[in-house]
Design a protein around this motif. Structure first.
Motif, PDB file in Angstrom:
ATOM      1  N   GLY A 165     -24.748   3.823  26.182  1.00 28.25           N
ATOM      2  CA  GLY A 165     -26.232   3.768  26.516  1.00 28.25           C
ATOM      3  C   GLY A 165     -26.211   4.450  28.020  1.00 28.25           C
ATOM      4  N   VAL A 166     -27.064   3.811  28.724  1.00 25.74           N
ATOM      5  CA  VAL A 166     -27.466   4.467  30.169  1.00 25.74           C
ATOM      6  C   VAL A 166     -27.538   3.472  31.329  1.00 25.74           C
ATOM      7  N   VAL A 167     -27.147   3.894  32.438  1.00 29.43           N
ATOM      8  CA  VAL A 167     -27.397   3.378  33.441  1.00 29.43           C
ATOM      9  C   VAL A 167     -28.328   4.023  34.455  1.00 29.43           C
ATOM     10  N   LEU A 168     -29.206   3.271  35.045  1.00 30.95           N
ATOM     11  CA  LEU A 168     -30.210   3.813  36.036  1.00 30.95           C
ATOM     12  C   LEU A 168     -30.464   2.974  37.169  1.00 30.95           C
ATOM     13  N   GLN A 206     -30.402   8.872  25.911  1.00 33.02           N
ATOM     14  CA  GLN A 206     -30.937   8.737  27.280  1.00 33.02           C
ATOM     15  C   GLN A 206     -32.390   8.543  27.252  1.00 33.02           C
ATOM     16  N   GLU A 207     -33.087   9.166  26.287  1.00 32.06           N
ATOM     17  CA  GLU A 207     -34.443   9.166  26.238  1.00 32.06           C
ATOM     18  C   GLU A 207     -34.779   7.662  25.803  1.00 32.06           C
ATOM     19  N   ILE A 208     -34.028   6.821  25.110  1.00 28.93           N
ATOM     20  CA  ILE A 208     -34.358   5.781  24.588  1.00 28.93           C
ATOM     21  C   ILE A 208     -34.108   4.971  25.824  1.00 28.93           C
ATOM     22  N   GLY A 209     -33.085   5.080  26.628  1.00 28.60           N
ATOM     23  CA  GLY A 209     -32.837   4.498  27.849  1.00 28.60           C
ATOM     24  C   GLY A 209     -33.899   4.363  28.867  1.00 28.60           C
ATOM     25  N   TYR A 267     -25.786   8.923  31.186  1.00 31.00           N
ATOM     26  CA  TYR A 267     -25.147   8.329  29.868  1.00 31.00           C
ATOM     27  C   TYR A 267     -23.867   7.749  30.032  1.00 31.00           C
ATOM     28  N   VAL A 268     -23.544   6.795  29.364  1.00 29.55           N
ATOM     29  CA  VAL A 268     -22.310   6.128  29.410  1.00 29.55           C
ATOM     30  C   VAL A 268     -21.740   5.786  28.170  1.00 29.55           C
ATOM     31  N   ASP A 269     -20.602   5.962  27.864  1.00 31.22           N
ATOM     32  CA  ASP A 269     -19.948   5.593  26.746  1.00 31.22           C
ATOM     33  C   ASP A 269     -18.490   4.870  26.976  1.00 31.22           C
TER      34      ASP A 269
END
Lengths: 413, 188
Positions: free
Chosen positions: A277-280, A322-325, A351-353
Motif C-alpha cells: 500500500g502507501v504511507v502518506l 499509489q493512485e488508490i492510496g 509505496y510500501v510492500d
C-alpha cells in the motif's frame, strides 16, 4: 460530561493493570501462560462494539458491576479457545461443550478474571465495587449487545440466583449511541488468537472516574469525541465511495474506530505478515501520518480492477496502488478539513510492500518523540464479495488533534 | 495467588517461544526462543551468554531517554519515564534498555564478561518532512555507543536499509534469525 487526556491515560493504565491481574488469574487457573498484548480505550459507538462481537465467533461471560462505578464487563474468547480452556479447567468437560459443567467452568473463570480486573478500579476510587454473578452468553450473528444485556441475568444486588432482571436503567445507559469501551487483548505465548476483556462503564461512571482522575482545564466535552468519531465514519464513507467509483466494485465501511492507546501498542495491533500500500504524511491542524494497506491478494485484485484486461507489469501495479492510496486518503481526510474549517495538506504517497507492523513502526516512532499515547484511527473498507479489503490507519499528532477538537467543540454544544 | 509480572525470565521451562513487544525486553534461558516483530526504525538488541545459557532481547524505539524531552505530556517527561504497562521501565530507549537488559540477564545467571551482542533494525523506510529524520540511524549509533560503554562486544549486525525486519533469537546458540517480508531468512 468532559473528558481529558489525563483521564484517558488513567483509564488506560487502570484497564491495563486490571487486565494483567486477569491474565495472572488465567495463568494460575489454566496453565496457559497469558500476557496483555494491547489495551485500548475506544471512543466507540454501541454498534462498533456489537460488530466486533458479531464478526468473530465468540463465546462470552458477562459480569455486571455496581457501587462506586456501574457497568458491564465481558470476557470474550474464540470458540476453539473456550473449548481448550474448559478442558484445562474441568478435564473431560470439553467432550460436551454445551453442558452445564463446561459453561460453569467458564463462568467461574470469568468470575475470577473479571473480579481481578475490577479490583484495581475500586482501589483507585477508594470505594467498593460489587460484581454480579456471571452469565454465559454465546453471541451469534443475529444478536446485538442490547439483546445480550437484556438476556443477561443481570442482578444488581450481586446475590446468587438465576432470576432474570429487567434492568431498564442499565439498558438505557448502554443504549446511548456512544460508549467508552476498554478493550484489552490478552494473548498466550504460542498463539496469536486470544482473549478479550471489554469494560463498558455507564456514562455516569465515566464521569465519576474523570472527576477523580482528570484535569478540568484540559477537558473536552465527550460530545466532541462523538463528533470526531462521526467525522471519521463520514471520511471512511467518502473513501469507500471513491474506491467504488475507481474500481467499479461495491465497497462498504467495515470498521471505523477512534481509540486511545499507548504509542508502543499501535504496531502490536498489526500483523507481522506482508502488506502492500502507501504511507502518506498530512500536515495542518492536525498533522500526522496515514497508512493505506492491502493484503497481497487484495492488492492484486485492486490493481486488476483499475487496469481490467491489461497485462500490467509490477511497476504499473505499484503506480495503480499509489493512485488508490491518493484517492482513499483524500476521501478520508477532505471531510476533516471541512468540518475543522482548516486545510490539510497531503504529501505524495510512498509505496510500501513490507511487514505490516514494521510499516507503522516508523510512523509511531516519530510520534513517540513527543507523546506517550496516541489517538489511533483505524478503518476497514471491504467488498461484500471479499474481493478486497483496504485497511486505513491514521495517527494524528495528539496535541494538534486536541487543538482541532476545540474547533469541533462549539458544534457539539 | 500467583501475581503475573513482566519478569518472564522466572517461569521459563524448555522450548518456549517468548514474545517481546515494542518498547519491551525479556530474558530467556537455553531451550527458549525470543521473538519480536515489525522492526522499522526500531532496533532489536540481542544479548547472549551462551555458556550460561542466558539470552535477552530488547525492542527499543528511540535512541536516548534524555534527548526526547520536548513537550508536555510527551515521552521523556515525568510520565514518560514510567512504562505505560507491564513492560520494563526504560525499554523504550536504547540507552536505558541495554543496561536494564544486562542487569536482568545477570540476575538470571549471565556473566557480564561473556555477553556478546547482535544488532538488527534501524532502517530508514520513509523520509518525513516533519520529523528530523534518521531515527533508525540514530538508534543504531546509540546502540553501538551504549554497548561500548558497557564493554559488550558487538559481534554481528544487520542494520539500515529501507525494509522492516522480524527477529527470532535462539537462547541456546545465540543465533539471531532475521526475517523480511520478502526473501530468505538471514542468520547472524
Amino acid at each position: 460530561m468532559n473528558l481529558d487526556v489525563q483521564s484517558l491515560r488513567t483509564f488506560s493504565r487502570l484497564a491495563h493493570s486490571g487486565a494483567e491481574e486477569a491474565a495472572g488469574s488465567l495463568t494460575t487457573l489454566t496453565g496457559f501462560d497469558a500476557r496483555v498484548a494491547v489495551t485500548k480505550v475506544e471512543m466507540a459507538t454501541r454498534a462498533d462494539v456489537e460488530r466486533e462481537f458479531r464478526e468473530r465467533d465468540l463465546v462470552t461471560v458477562h459480569i455486571g458491576f455496581s457501587g462506586a462505578i456501574e457497568g458491564q464487563t465481558v470476557l470474550a474468547f474464540d470458540r476453539d479457545r473456550a473449548i481448550s480452556l474448559v478442558d484445562a479447567l474441568v478435564p473431560g468437560a470439553s467432550d460436551d461443550p454445551d453442558s452445564d459443567l463446561a459453561t460453569s467452568g467458564l463462568k467461574e473463570l470469568g468470575n475470577i478474571m473479571l473480579g481481578g480486573f475490577i479490583d484495581g478500579w475500586a482501589d483507585f476510587l477508594g470505594d467498593g465495587i460489587d460484581i454480579t454473578t456471571p452469565t454465559y452468553v454465546e453471541l451469534d450473528a443475529g444478536q446485538s449487545l442490547q439483546d445480550v444485556v437484556d438476556d443477561s441475568e443481570f442482578d444488581t444486588d450481586g446475590q446468587f440466583g438465576a432470576e432474570v432482571h429487567d434492568d431498564a436503567d442499565f439498558g438505557a445507559e448502554i443504549d446511548s449511541n456512544h460508549v467508552l469501551a476498554f478493550r484489552n487483548h490478552l494473548e498466550t505465548v504460542d498463539e496469536e488468537a486470544g482473549f478479550y476483556i471489554y469494560m463498558l462503564p455507564t456514562q455516569d461512571s465515566v464521569e465519576t472516574i474523570v472527576d477523580a482522575a482528570g484535569d478540568a482545564d484540559d477537558a473536552i466535552p465527550v460530545e466532541t469525541f462523538t463528533s470526531f468519531s462521526q467525522m471519521i465514519s463520514e471520511g471512511a464513507g467518502q473513501a469507500s465511495e471513491d474506491l467504488t467509483a475507481m474500481t467499479g466494485i461495491d465497497t462498504n465501511v467495515d470498521v471505523s474506530r477512534l481509540s486511545f492507546v499507548p504509542v508502543e501498542g499501535v504496531p502490536m495491533e498489526l500483523t507481522d505478515e506482508a502488506r502492500r500500500g502507501v504511507v502518506l504524511e498530512f500536515s495542518g491542524t492536525p498533522s500526522g501520518y496515514i497508512a493505506i494497506l492491502f493484503d497481497p491478494e487484495s492488492a492484486e485484485s485492486v490493481a486488476d480492477a483499475l487496469m481490467p484486461g491489461m497485462d500490467a507489469d509490477p511497476e504499473m501495479r505499484k503506480s495503480a496502488l499509489q493512485e488508490i492510496g491518493n484517492i482513499v486518503t483524500s476521501g478520508f481526510l477532505d471531510g476533516w478539513a471541512n468540518s475543522l474549517e482548516t486545510t490539510i495538506e497531503i504529501s505524495p504517497p510512498t509505496y510500501v510492500d513490507d511487514i505490516a507492523s514494521a510499516i507503522v513502526d516508523p510512523l509511531v516512532t516519530e510520534l513517540a518523540r513527543t507523546q506517550d499515547y496516541a489517538f489511533l484511527i483505524d478503518s476497514a473498507i471491504a467488498t461484500p464479495d471479499e474481493t478486497f479489503t483496504c485497511d486505513i490507519y491514521a495517527l494524528p499528532d495528539e496535541r494538534e488533534l486536541r487543538a482541532a477538537f476545540d474547533q469541533l467543540a462549539p458544534e457539539a454544544n | 495467588m500467583k501475581v503475573y509480572s513482566s519478569d518472564r525470565s522466572t517461569d521459563q521451562s524448555s522450548s518456549k517461544r517468548i514474545k517481546v513487544g515494542v518498547a519491551d525486553y525479556a530474558v530467556a534461558e537455553a531451550g527458549s526462543t525470543l521473538v519480536t516483530s515489525g522492526l522499522g526504525s526500531c532496533v532489536g538488541i540481542a544479548l547472549a551468554d551462551v555458556d550460561a545459557g542466558v539470552a535477552g532481547l530488547a525492542h527499543a524505539m528511540l535512541p536516548y531517554a534524555s534527548d526526547e524531552q520536548d513537550g508536555d505530556g510527551g515521552a521523556g517527561d515525568a510520565t514518560g519515564d514510567e512504562p505505560t504497562d507491564d513492560r520494563p521501565a526504560g525499554a523504550k530507549y536504547v540507552n536505558t534498555a541495554i543496561p536494564g537488559l544486562l542487569h536482568s540477564m545477570e540476575e538470571t545467571g549471565a556473566d557480564r564478561s561473556r555477553i556478546e551482542a547482535r544488532l538488527a533494525g534501524g532502517s530508514a523506510m520513509f523520509e518525513f518532512s516533519s520529523g528530523d529524520g534518521g531515527v533508525g540511524e540514530r538508534n543504531v549509533v546509540a546502540a553501538k555507543t551504549t554497548l561500548e560503554t558497557y564493554d559488550v562486544p558487538l559481534v554481528a549486525t544487520d542494520v539500515g536499509g529501507d525494509y522492516g525486519r522480524s527477529l527470532s533469537f535462539d537462547a541456546t546458540t545465540g543465533e539471531l534469525s532475521i526475517r523480511r517480508a520478502h526473501g530468505e531468512n538471514h542468520v547472524i
